[in-house]
Design a protein around this motif. Structure first.
Motif, PDB file in Angstrom:
ATOM      1  N   VAL A 103     -25.722  91.791 -66.464  1.00  0.00           N
ATOM      2  CA  VAL A 103     -26.360  90.542 -66.870  1.00  0.00           C
ATOM      3  C   VAL A 103     -27.534  90.236 -65.948  1.00  0.00           C
ATOM      4  N   SER A 104     -28.383  89.352 -66.409  1.00  0.00           N
ATOM      5  CA  SER A 104     -29.380  88.720 -65.543  1.00  0.00           C
ATOM      6  C   SER A 104     -29.255  87.227 -65.774  1.00  0.00           C
ATOM      7  N   ALA A 105     -28.622  86.541 -64.838  1.00  0.00           N
ATOM      8  CA  ALA A 105     -28.442  85.092 -64.987  1.00  0.00           C
ATOM      9  C   ALA A 105     -29.793  84.396 -65.027  1.00  0.00           C
ATOM     10  N   GLU A 106     -30.710  84.821 -64.186  1.00  0.00           N
ATOM     11  CA  GLU A 106     -32.022  84.181 -64.097  1.00  0.00           C
ATOM     12  C   GLU A 106     -32.809  84.324 -65.395  1.00  0.00           C
ATOM     13  N   LYS A 107     -32.653  85.468 -66.065  1.00  0.00           N
ATOM     14  CA  LYS A 107     -33.419  85.739 -67.289  1.00  0.00           C
ATOM     15  C   LYS A 107     -32.606  85.504 -68.570  1.00  0.00           C
ATOM     16  N   ASN A 108     -31.361  85.011 -68.424  1.00  0.00           N
ATOM     17  CA  ASN A 108     -30.491  84.737 -69.586  1.00  0.00           C
ATOM     18  C   ASN A 108     -30.202  85.992 -70.406  1.00  0.00           C
ATOM     19  N   ARG A 109     -30.031  87.121 -69.758  1.00  0.00           N
ATOM     20  CA  ARG A 109     -29.785  88.368 -70.455  1.00  0.00           C
ATOM     21  C   ARG A 109     -28.299  88.697 -70.510  1.00  0.00           C
ATOM     22  N   GLN A 110     -27.813  88.961 -71.706  1.00  0.00           N
ATOM     23  CA  GLN A 110     -26.443  89.405 -71.990  1.00  0.00           C
ATOM     24  C   GLN A 110     -25.370  88.414 -71.542  1.00  0.00           C
ATOM     25  N   LEU A 111     -25.729  87.147 -71.468  1.00  0.00           N
ATOM     26  CA  LEU A 111     -24.728  86.140 -71.120  1.00  0.00           C
ATOM     27  C   LEU A 111     -23.750  85.927 -72.274  1.00  0.00           C
ATOM     28  N   ASP A 112     -24.218  86.078 -73.506  1.00  0.00           N
ATOM     29  CA  ASP A 112     -23.313  85.992 -74.657  1.00  0.00           C
ATOM     30  C   ASP A 112     -22.305  87.137 -74.645  1.00  0.00           C
ATOM     31  N   ASP A 113     -22.736  88.312 -74.204  1.00  0.00           N
ATOM     32  CA  ASP A 113     -21.812  89.447 -74.099  1.00  0.00           C
ATOM     33  C   ASP A 113     -20.726  89.152 -73.061  1.00  0.00           C
ATOM     34  N   LEU A 114     -21.125  88.528 -71.972  1.00  0.00           N
ATOM     35  CA  LEU A 114     -20.156  88.165 -70.934  1.00  0.00           C
ATOM     36  C   LEU A 114     -19.161  87.151 -71.477  1.00  0.00           C
ATOM     37  N   LEU A 115     -19.646  86.141 -72.198  1.00  0.00           N
ATOM     38  CA  LEU A 115     -18.749  85.145 -72.778  1.00  0.00           C
ATOM     39  C   LEU A 115     -17.775  85.782 -73.768  1.00  0.00           C
ATOM     40  N   ALA A 116     -18.241  86.753 -74.526  1.00  0.00           N
ATOM     41  CA  ALA A 116     -17.360  87.423 -75.502  1.00  0.00           C
ATOM     42  C   ALA A 116     -16.212  88.136 -74.798  1.00  0.00           C
ATOM     43  N   GLU A 117     -16.482  88.752 -73.661  1.00  0.00           N
ATOM     44  CA  GLU A 117     -15.423  89.431 -72.906  1.00  0.00           C
ATOM     45  C   GLU A 117     -14.460  88.424 -72.284  1.00  0.00           C
ATOM     46  N   ILE A 118     -15.002  87.301 -71.791  1.00  0.00           N
ATOM     47  CA  ILE A 118     -14.144  86.269 -71.207  1.00  0.00           C
ATOM     48  C   ILE A 118     -13.232  85.675 -72.280  1.00  0.00           C
ATOM     49  N   GLU A 119     -13.787  85.430 -73.452  1.00  0.00           N
ATOM     50  CA  GLU A 119     -13.018  84.810 -74.533  1.00  0.00           C
ATOM     51  C   GLU A 119     -11.761  85.606 -74.860  1.00  0.00           C
ATOM     52  N   LYS A 120     -11.820  86.923 -74.773  1.00  0.00           N
ATOM     53  CA  LYS A 120     -10.666  87.769 -75.068  1.00  0.00           C
ATOM     54  C   LYS A 120      -9.494  87.479 -74.129  1.00  0.00           C
ATOM     55  N   LEU A 121      -9.789  86.961 -72.933  1.00  0.00           N
ATOM     56  CA  LEU A 121      -8.752  86.737 -71.923  1.00  0.00           C
ATOM     57  C   LEU A 121      -8.166  85.328 -71.962  1.00  0.00           C
ATOM     58  N   LEU A 122      -8.794  84.438 -72.712  1.00  0.00           N
ATOM     59  CA  LEU A 122      -8.321  83.051 -72.733  1.00  0.00           C
ATOM     60  C   LEU A 122      -7.161  82.883 -73.712  1.00  0.00           C
ATOM     61  N   PRO A 123      -6.206  82.022 -73.391  1.00  0.00           N
ATOM     62  CA  PRO A 123      -5.079  81.777 -74.304  1.00  0.00           C
ATOM     63  C   PRO A 123      -5.493  80.911 -75.491  1.00  0.00           C
ATOM     64  N   GLU A 124      -4.782  81.048 -76.584  1.00  0.00           N
ATOM     65  CA  GLU A 124      -5.018  80.148 -77.712  1.00  0.00           C
ATOM     66  C   GLU A 124      -4.567  78.750 -77.304  1.00  0.00           C
ATOM     67  N   SER A 125      -5.432  77.783 -77.534  1.00  0.00           N
ATOM     68  CA  SER A 125      -5.142  76.421 -77.076  1.00  0.00           C
ATOM     69  C   SER A 125      -6.150  75.457 -77.675  1.00  0.00           C
ATOM     70  N   VAL A 126      -5.751  74.192 -77.769  1.00  0.00           N
ATOM     71  CA  VAL A 126      -6.719  73.151 -78.088  1.00  0.00           C
ATOM     72  C   VAL A 126      -7.654  73.011 -76.882  1.00  0.00           C
ATOM     73  N   PRO A 127      -8.854  72.476 -77.053  1.00  0.00           N
ATOM     74  CA  PRO A 127      -9.763  72.308 -75.908  1.00  0.00           C
ATOM     75  C   PRO A 127      -9.209  71.312 -74.905  1.00  0.00           C
ATOM     76  N   TYR A 128      -9.462  71.568 -73.633  1.00  0.00           N
ATOM     77  CA  TYR A 128      -9.010  70.663 -72.576  1.00  0.00           C
ATOM     78  C   TYR A 128      -9.946  69.470 -72.419  1.00  0.00           C
ATOM     79  N   PHE A 129     -11.225  69.657 -72.775  1.00  0.00           N
ATOM     80  CA  PHE A 129     -12.232  68.627 -72.562  1.00  0.00           C
ATOM     81  C   PHE A 129     -12.945  68.308 -73.866  1.00  0.00           C
ATOM     82  N   ASP A 130     -13.521  67.116 -73.915  1.00  0.00           N
ATOM     83  CA  ASP A 130     -14.356  66.743 -75.043  1.00  0.00           C
ATOM     84  C   ASP A 130     -15.484  67.771 -75.175  1.00  0.00           C
ATOM     85  N   PRO A 131     -15.809  68.217 -76.392  1.00  0.00           N
ATOM     86  CA  PRO A 131     -16.831  69.253 -76.553  1.00  0.00           C
ATOM     87  C   PRO A 131     -18.222  68.840 -76.090  1.00  0.00           C
ATOM     88  N   ASP A 132     -18.485  67.542 -75.954  1.00  0.00           N
ATOM     89  CA  ASP A 132     -19.786  67.088 -75.477  1.00  0.00           C
ATOM     90  C   ASP A 132     -19.888  67.073 -73.952  1.00  0.00           C
TER      91      ASP A 132
END
Length: 307
Positions: free
Chosen positions: A164-193
């Motif tokens: 990734v390049s955090a400064e250039k916003n490169r492949q951050l969506d790819d990183l989120l996709a990998e993180i999402e696979k590890l999260l449990p199914e659940s209602v959101p903990y916080f208001d979406p806003d």
């Protein structure tokens, strides 16, 4: 688990995921920048100096099928031994045991001794650690990353490796996709806003500290903190009085600068950012006070919010 707060969404899509994500790595590797760019808001201060991040900061980003609650940990410290750095290191260790996923950040230029020190904190049998190879914009040849990725897998059984390049916003969506696979199914903990759990007062104090870190460069050691002494707010404006705390009398003139120029510039830059954050006019006064040895004083640390 870390305590959740905020209102729950009454209904979410089937298969929605939510969880806590720790971002760890050696000091100054780009953790705060990574979180800020993923969230799209400034929730953690940044500078080129290590020890910029001292508190765990929650940054929240909500997508159609997942909510990510990021925990920005301090960079693990081995060189400077004070009560402050011991608390920072304890924060890193406790966070690793509380989260659903861990993003371990290194630079694209390769592994350093400080990276290995943080890596040693991770349990070898963990199945929830993703390696983010940051600052790929500094690498001219993308193929040059392949040996680094192979070396990284030999060092630790990462679930995934994402350049990734955090400064250039490169492949951050790819990183989120990998993180999402590890999260449990659940209602959101916080208001979406919601994008952070920190108060405007906390963010204002951190903004002032960030400007001090950036403008003072290497002139001042790490013994600098900020308190908000007065906060008066209306719909149109906010009046804030803050104090920059230093550890020695000799530090005070460094922060103030010749004819008060340095302190005025710290205040000017901080005022602009705080006004943008609050969406209103801001009147900001910043004073400088000496509190000897505060970074190695347990009572002082508690008073300043470093529990």
């Amino acid at each position: 688990m870390l305590a959740a707060s905020g209102s729950l969404r009454p209904a979410v899509a089937e298969g929605f995921r939510c969880g806590y994500v720790a971002v760890v790595g050696r000091p100054n590797v780009g953790k705060s920048t990574l979180i800020n760019h993923i969230i799209g808001e400034k929730v953690s201060i940044t500078s080129k100096k290590p020890q910029t991040t001292r508190n765990r900061v929650l940054g929240v980003v909500t997508k159609p099928m997942a909510q990510f609650v990021f925990v920005d940990t301090p960079g693990f410290q081995t060189k400077v031994k004070t009560q402050l750095t011991r608390r920072m290191n304890r924060s890193v260790r406790s966070t690793l045991a509380e989260v659903d996923a861990v993003v371990f950040v290194i630079e694209a230029l390769g592994w350093r001794p400080g990276d290995l020190e943080v890596l040693s904190l991770l349990p070898r049998d963990a199945k929830n650690v993703i390696l983010a190879v940051n600052k790929t914009d500094l690498s001219k040849n993308r193929d040059a990353l392949l040996p680094l990725m192979a070396e990284s897998m030999s060092r630790y059984p990462f679930t995934a490796i994402v350049p990734v390049s955090a400064e250039k916003n490169r492949q951050l969506d790819d990183l989120l996709a990998e993180i999402e696979k590890l999260l449990p199914e659940s209602v959101p903990y916080f208001d979406p806003d919601l994008f952070t759990d920190k108060s405007p007062r906390f963010l204002a104090a951190e903004t002032i500290r960030e400007k001090a870190f950036r403008l003072l460069g290497d002139e001042l050691p790490y013994g600098i903190a900020v308190t908000i002494d007065k906060w008066a707010e209306t719909d149109e404006e906010a009046t804030i009085i803050a104090t920059l705390i230093v550890e020695r009398e000799s530090h005070k003139p460094i922060v103030i600068g010749e004819g008060g120029a340095k302190l005025r510039e710290i205040s000017r830059l901080a005022r602009a950012d705080i006004a943008e954050m609050l969406g209103k006019r801001v009147y900001l006064e910043v004073w400088v006070r000496v509190r000897r040895g505060w970074s190695d004083d347990v009572k002082a640390l508690k008073t300043l919010g470093y529990d």
